[in-house]
Scaffold this motif. Structure first.
Motif, PDB file in Angstrom:
ATOM      1  N   ASP A 687       0.827  -1.217   0.000  1.00  0.00           N
ATOM      2  CA  ASP A 687       0.000   0.000   0.000  1.00  0.00           C
ATOM      3  C   ASP A 687       0.853   1.255   0.000  1.00  0.00           C
ATOM      4  O   ASP A 687       0.545   2.247  -0.662  1.00  0.00           O
ATOM      5  N   GLU A 688       1.960   1.194   0.748  1.00  0.00           N
ATOM      6  CA  GLU A 688       2.793   2.387   0.845  1.00  0.00           C
ATOM      7  C   GLU A 688       3.346   2.778  -0.534  1.00  0.00           C
ATOM      8  O   GLU A 688       3.312   3.942  -0.930  1.00  0.00           O
ATOM      9  N   ILE A 689       3.831   1.773  -1.254  1.00  0.00           N
ATOM     10  CA  ILE A 689       4.380   2.071  -2.591  1.00  0.00           C
ATOM     11  C   ILE A 689       3.259   2.524  -3.536  1.00  0.00           C
ATOM     12  O   ILE A 689       3.405   3.470  -4.310  1.00  0.00           O
ATOM     13  N   TYR A 690       2.139   1.839  -3.438  1.00  0.00           N
ATOM     14  CA  TYR A 690       0.986   2.153  -4.298  1.00  0.00           C
ATOM     15  C   TYR A 690       0.554   3.611  -4.096  1.00  0.00           C
ATOM     16  O   TYR A 690       0.368   4.367  -5.045  1.00  0.00           O
ATOM     17  N   ASP A 691       0.434   3.989  -2.824  1.00  0.00           N
ATOM     18  CA  ASP A 691       0.024   5.362  -2.521  1.00  0.00           C
ATOM     19  C   ASP A 691       1.048   6.364  -3.031  1.00  0.00           C
ATOM     20  O   ASP A 691       0.700   7.444  -3.504  1.00  0.00           O
ATOM     21  N   TYR A 692       2.319   5.971  -2.891  1.00  0.00           N
ATOM     22  CA  TYR A 692       3.353   6.870  -3.383  1.00  0.00           C
ATOM     23  C   TYR A 692       3.128   7.155  -4.866  1.00  0.00           C
ATOM     24  O   TYR A 692       3.077   8.305  -5.302  1.00  0.00           O
ATOM     25  N   ASN A 700       9.312   7.626 -12.227  1.00  0.00           N
ATOM     26  CA  ASN A 700      10.735   7.309 -12.265  1.00  0.00           C
ATOM     27  C   ASN A 700      11.151   6.464 -11.056  1.00  0.00           C
ATOM     28  O   ASN A 700      10.863   6.798  -9.912  1.00  0.00           O
ATOM     29  N   ILE A 701      11.855   5.354 -11.315  1.00  0.00           N
ATOM     30  CA  ILE A 701      12.216   4.414 -10.255  1.00  0.00           C
ATOM     31  C   ILE A 701      13.218   5.015  -9.263  1.00  0.00           C
ATOM     32  O   ILE A 701      13.092   4.870  -8.043  1.00  0.00           O
ATOM     33  N   ALA A 702      14.200   5.716  -9.825  1.00  0.00           N
ATOM     34  CA  ALA A 702      15.233   6.284  -8.946  1.00  0.00           C
ATOM     35  C   ALA A 702      14.610   7.271  -7.963  1.00  0.00           C
ATOM     36  O   ALA A 702      14.931   7.261  -6.764  1.00  0.00           O
ATOM     37  N   VAL A 703      13.701   8.101  -8.474  1.00  0.00           N
ATOM     38  CA  VAL A 703      13.030   9.071  -7.603  1.00  0.00           C
ATOM     39  C   VAL A 703      12.231   8.339  -6.531  1.00  0.00           C
ATOM     40  O   VAL A 703      12.259   8.696  -5.341  1.00  0.00           O
ATOM     41  N   ALA A 704      11.559   7.287  -6.947  1.00  0.00           N
ATOM     42  CA  ALA A 704      10.739   6.521  -6.009  1.00  0.00           C
ATOM     43  C   ALA A 704      11.600   5.903  -4.915  1.00  0.00           C
ATOM     44  O   ALA A 704      11.257   5.954  -3.728  1.00  0.00           O
ATOM     45  N   LEU A 705      12.725   5.335  -5.340  1.00  0.00           N
ATOM     46  CA  LEU A 705      13.615   4.702  -4.372  1.00  0.00           C
ATOM     47  C   LEU A 705      14.067   5.714  -3.324  1.00  0.00           C
ATOM     48  O   LEU A 705      14.111   5.427  -2.134  1.00  0.00           O
ATOM     49  N   LYS A 706      14.391   6.906  -3.755  1.00  0.00           N
ATOM     50  CA  LYS A 706      14.863   7.953  -2.872  1.00  0.00           C
ATOM     51  C   LYS A 706      13.776   8.344  -1.875  1.00  0.00           C
ATOM     52  O   LYS A 706      14.008   8.456  -0.679  1.00  0.00           O
ATOM     53  N   LEU A 708      11.062   6.606  -1.049  1.00  0.00           N
ATOM     54  CA  LEU A 708      10.568   5.522  -0.196  1.00  0.00           C
ATOM     55  C   LEU A 708      11.657   4.944   0.712  1.00  0.00           C
ATOM     56  O   LEU A 708      11.361   4.297   1.706  1.00  0.00           O
ATOM     57  N   GLY A 709      12.895   5.193   0.345  1.00  0.00           N
ATOM     58  CA  GLY A 709      13.993   4.738   1.192  1.00  0.00           C
ATOM     59  C   GLY A 709      14.592   3.431   0.722  1.00  0.00           C
ATOM     60  O   GLY A 709      13.902   2.417   0.615  1.00  0.00           O
ATOM     61  N   ILE A 718       9.966  -2.033  -6.008  1.00  0.00           N
ATOM     62  CA  ILE A 718       9.306  -0.841  -6.556  1.00  0.00           C
ATOM     63  C   ILE A 718       8.869  -1.067  -7.996  1.00  0.00           C
ATOM     64  O   ILE A 718       7.789  -0.681  -8.410  1.00  0.00           O
ATOM     65  N   ARG A 719       9.737  -1.741  -8.723  1.00  0.00           N
ATOM     66  CA  ARG A 719       9.380  -2.041 -10.125  1.00  0.00           C
ATOM     67  C   ARG A 719       8.123  -2.897 -10.181  1.00  0.00           C
ATOM     68  O   ARG A 719       7.224  -2.645 -10.988  1.00  0.00           O
ATOM     69  N   LEU A 720       8.087  -3.906  -9.322  1.00  0.00           N
ATOM     70  CA  LEU A 720       6.915  -4.791  -9.316  1.00  0.00           C
ATOM     71  C   LEU A 720       5.647  -4.014  -9.005  1.00  0.00           C
ATOM     72  O   LEU A 720       4.618  -4.172  -9.646  1.00  0.00           O
ATOM     73  N   MET A 721       5.755  -3.148  -8.000  1.00  0.00           N
ATOM     74  CA  MET A 721       4.573  -2.389  -7.602  1.00  0.00           C
ATOM     75  C   MET A 721       4.151  -1.387  -8.679  1.00  0.00           C
ATOM     76  O   MET A 721       2.974  -1.088  -8.846  1.00  0.00           O
ATOM     77  N   ARG A 722       5.173  -0.875  -9.378  1.00  0.00           N
ATOM     78  CA  ARG A 722       4.831   0.063 -10.456  1.00  0.00           C
ATOM     79  C   ARG A 722       4.037  -0.671 -11.538  1.00  0.00           C
ATOM     80  O   ARG A 722       3.079  -0.153 -12.094  1.00  0.00           O
ATOM     81  N   ILE A 723       4.454  -1.919 -11.797  1.00  0.00           N
ATOM     82  CA  ILE A 723       3.716  -2.710 -12.794  1.00  0.00           C
ATOM     83  C   ILE A 723       2.275  -2.928 -12.332  1.00  0.00           C
ATOM     84  O   ILE A 723       1.319  -2.753 -13.084  1.00  0.00           O
TER      85      ILE A 723
END
Ligand code: ADP
Ligand code: ZN
Length: 731
Positions: A687-692, A700-706, A708-709, A718-723
């Protein structure tokens, strides 16, 4: 007053007959005068364009006169058709040709001799048989009609040697009047027909060949397939004929159109007769819009609403071209005639002729040369065409490509005077090439032997090349300053108008020929410039605004709808239909359907407002462009296979697999990876990634990683959740 007691020849009620038998209320054009002439027993020569109603000119007299009319027609296939039509009108018409059995032939002959048959169609090769002549001598013949009479002339496009024997056979039958009919005849061919049939006394009925509702256009053969598809798609749902020179080409083009969503069917003599008939019927019944055909198609077909005729390959003669284009716009509404031209085609066609007898080969070559001249010339097409058939068309028509996009004209007063003088000084005995050679001051055996190098005009025009003089001399013909000598083919003579010009030269504006090579190059350069300029910035901004607005309404981040590269591509290729939109990178069928409509509407409006010509791309034949591996992955995910397993079975690593899956997802296919994701991430973290992603401004994955930690999540998570996210909200 004493009663006048003269014998009045009963004039049959022609109009009544027309109505009674054929159901028409009115004669067309000169039909009545022609029919009257035939009934009175005069020789008659009819030159009228296809569709003008020539058949009636012999059919009706045949009904009125005692005995049987003989109709000589070269096309066996058409013969049956015409006879069937007449039979349907209740007219006793029959035919004699090689398709009949012996007993059928005997029956036909019996019916003719008994006087029942009003019209007997005969193929020329049957006519020349001794037994046919014997039989005709016994019958009562009202007159002989010679259809497609241009077949008599070697100088025409459809010479048939048996046609030259017709006169001799008619003489054997007895004194009967002749009516000759044709839809194409240059002045030379006309003269030939009359000479050969010994009917110099004939009343000639010639109507103008001008088809005012046809638009003529010639384009160089370049990117032809793309041009073709664009052209046909712009005329979606309209009936059209596309002529190709070979059966193979017919098949190929019909296929190409089909994959591009055009309802097209092939037609050529190599098809199974049932298929061929079915395709023809489909075209006539509007089950197909476009028929792609060899020139075998169209003879005797009377579809009134053909809106365009395309010559995909350069035709063999202007006669053929004119007849084929003549099948457009029979109902009087506009018809577009487009011809693709390349000199390579002319060369190819010349090669086909190499096995023909010498004279025939030479004539074919001349016809081809005329075709090339027509295509190259920047003079009004209609003017050229009508001139070719012996008519003068005084002004430019305004309804052809050369009129719509005129080339710059140049003042040619001096050059025209020179050219005319050259004709006079060489005693009006030479063709255009020779006159050009004299003007340029070149030397060859002819020049020497005639002593033309001693003429005052010799070399006066050396500042221009052969092509220039050839084009100028042809324009002198069209302007009526020169004329072709009909008796001596190829020889140019001066007219009174031309003599006048030499004495009182005046301003005259001529056009240089097209230089298609250069035109194509310019076009290519323009295309390159356009491509370099990339997308249309204004439209791109508008698309972005629209995306923002809709995203807001839907409560989604904008990139979920379409990403910037997709919008840029839209602003470059201007897709107008759902299918075209689905082909834009990163869109796919799913997204196109889900979000596409308002974007298409915006693009359409923009294109219309700004008069943008869109380049609907030729879709690659195999519409399915999912590679095998993608299909495999989709199938395996459907079966809820472990991702590691999928990767290893295809010999790729997880990262590569993930990229493939992202690709699949970005092109619009919904993937359900829950079975796998549930195993690697608990729901809270999901849910946390989804909401993000829901609130992020980029995916962008790099931005997301930054954000979300990196301690919390791996890139793969993150890639999986983005899919998952994109599959659920975007696809
Ligand atoms: P052509 O032989 O000159 O190409 P056709 O004889 O095949 O032309 O005639 C073309 C069409 O015009 C046919 O459908 C024919 O029935 C029709 N037609 C001919 N004369 C008349 C007329 N007087 N009134 C109406 N239709 C006519
Ligand atoms: Zn014109």
């Amino acid at each position: 007053m004493p009663a006048v007691n003269t014998v009045v020849r009963s004039t049959p009620d022609l109009k009544g007959k027309l109505k009674e038998v054929f159901g028409y209320g009115q004669f067309r054009g000169t039909q009545e005068a022609i029919i009257q002439n035939v009934i009175e027993g005069h020789n008659t020569f009819v030159i009228m364009p296809t569709g003008a109603g020539k058949s009636l000119c012999y059919q009706l007299p045949a009904l009125v006169l005692p005995g049987t009319a003989i109709v000589i027609s070269p096309l066996i296939a058409l013969m049956k058709n015409q006879v069937d039509q007449l039979n349907a009108f209740g007219v006793n018409a029959q035919f004699l040709n090689s398709t009949l059995s012996k007993s059928e032939i005997n029956r036909v002959k019996k019916d003719v001799i008994s006087g029942e048959v009003k019209l007997l169609y005969v193929a020329p090769e049957s006519l020349t048989k001794d037994e046919t002549i014997d039989f005709l001598q016994k019958a009562t013949i009202s007159f002989v009609a010679i259809d497609e009479a241009h077949c008599i002339s070697e100088w025409g496009h459809d010479f048939r040697p048996e046609y030259r024997r017709i006169r001799g056979i008619i003489d054997n039958i007895g004194q009967v009047p002749i009516i000759a009919l044709t839809a194409t005849a240059t002045p030379k061919v006309q003269l030939d027909i009359q000479k050969n049939l010994q009917m110099d006394d004939a009343s000639v009925f010639k109507t103008s060949f001008n088809r005012t509702n046809l638009y003529y256009e010639v384009r160089p053969k370049h990117n032809t397939k793309k041009q073709l598809i664009q052209y046909v798609k712009q005329r979606k749902g309209l009936a059209g004929i596309i002529y190709c020179l070979s059966r193979k080409k017919v098949e190929e083009i019909a296929e190409l159109l089909k994959v591009n969503d055009v309802r097209a069917l092939p037609y050529h003599a190599g098809l199974d007769p049932h298929v061929r008939m079915a395709n023809q019927d489909a075209f006539l019944n509007e089950d197909a819009d476009v028929i792609v055909a060899t020139i075998a198609f169209g003879m005797g077909i009377d579809k009134p609403d053909v809106r365009f005729v395309i010559h995909y390959d350069t035709p063999k003669s202007i006669e053929g071209y004119y007849q084929e284009t003549g099948r457009g716009g029979r109902d009087g509404l506009d018809g577009d005639c487009l011809m693709f031209y390349s000199y390579d085609d002319i060369v190819k066609l010349e090669k086909f002729n190499k096995d023909k007898p010498v004279t025939e080969r030479d004539n074919s070559k001349l016809l081809l040369q005329e075709m090339a001249n027509y295509a190259d010339s920047a003079v009004c097409r209609r003017k050229q065409l009508l001139h070719y058939f012996g008519e003068t068309y005084p002004k430019d028509c305004g309804f052809c490509d050369n009129c719509k996009h005129p080339k710059e004209k140049f003042e040619a007063k001096d050059e025209v005077a020179m050219a005319l003088k050259a004709v006079v000084q060489t005693e009006q005995r030479f063709g255009l090439d020779h006159i050009g050679t004299v003007l340029m001051g070149m030397n060859n055996a002819h020049i020497e032997s005639y002593g033309h190098n001693g003429l005052p005009i010799y070399g006066q025009g050396k500042h221009h090349d052969a092509q220039f003089w050839h084009s100028l001399l042809r324009q002198c013909l069209i302007f009526g300053l020169l004329e072709k000598d009909i008796e001596n083919f190829g020889v140019a003579k001066i007219t009174d108008k031309g003599m006048d010009f030499i004495e009182n030269p005046h301003s005259i504006k001529l056009t240089k020929d097209h230089n298609y090579e250069e035109e194509v190059k310019e076009e290519q350069e323009q295309e390159e410039v356009q491509q370099a300029a990339g997308h249309d910035e204004a439209l791109f901004q508008m698309l972005k605004d629209l995306r923002k607005k809709i995203a807001k309404e839907k409560n989604l981040p904008p990139y979920v709808l379409f990403q910037d590269p997709s919008l840029k591509e839209m602003a470059t290729t201007f897709p107008l239909k759902m299918d075209d939109l689905a082909h834009v990178g990163g869109v796919g069928q799913g997204k196109a359907t889900k979000f596409g409509t308002p974007f298409l509407a915006l693009i359409k409006k923009y294109v219309d407002d700004n008069d943008i010509e869109t380049a609907t791309d030729v879709v690659v034949k195999s519409a399915v462009n999912k590679s095998k591996i993608k299909i495999y992955i989709i199938q395996q995910i459907d079966k809820k296979m472990d991702l590691e397993e999928i990767a290893s079975s295809k010999g790729i690593d997880m990262r590569e697999l993930m990229e493939e899956i992202e690709h699949i997802c970005y092109s619009g296919t919904k993937l359900n990876l829950d079975y796998y994701i549930d195993g690697v991430l608990d729901h809270e973290r999901q849910d946390e990634i989804y909401d993000y992603f829901m609130s992020a401004s980029t995916d962008n994955i790099a931005v997301a990683l930054k954000e979300l930690g990196t301690d919390e999540y791996t890139e793969e998570d993150i890639r999986l959740m983005r899919i998952k996210f994109l599959s659920e909200v975007a696809n």
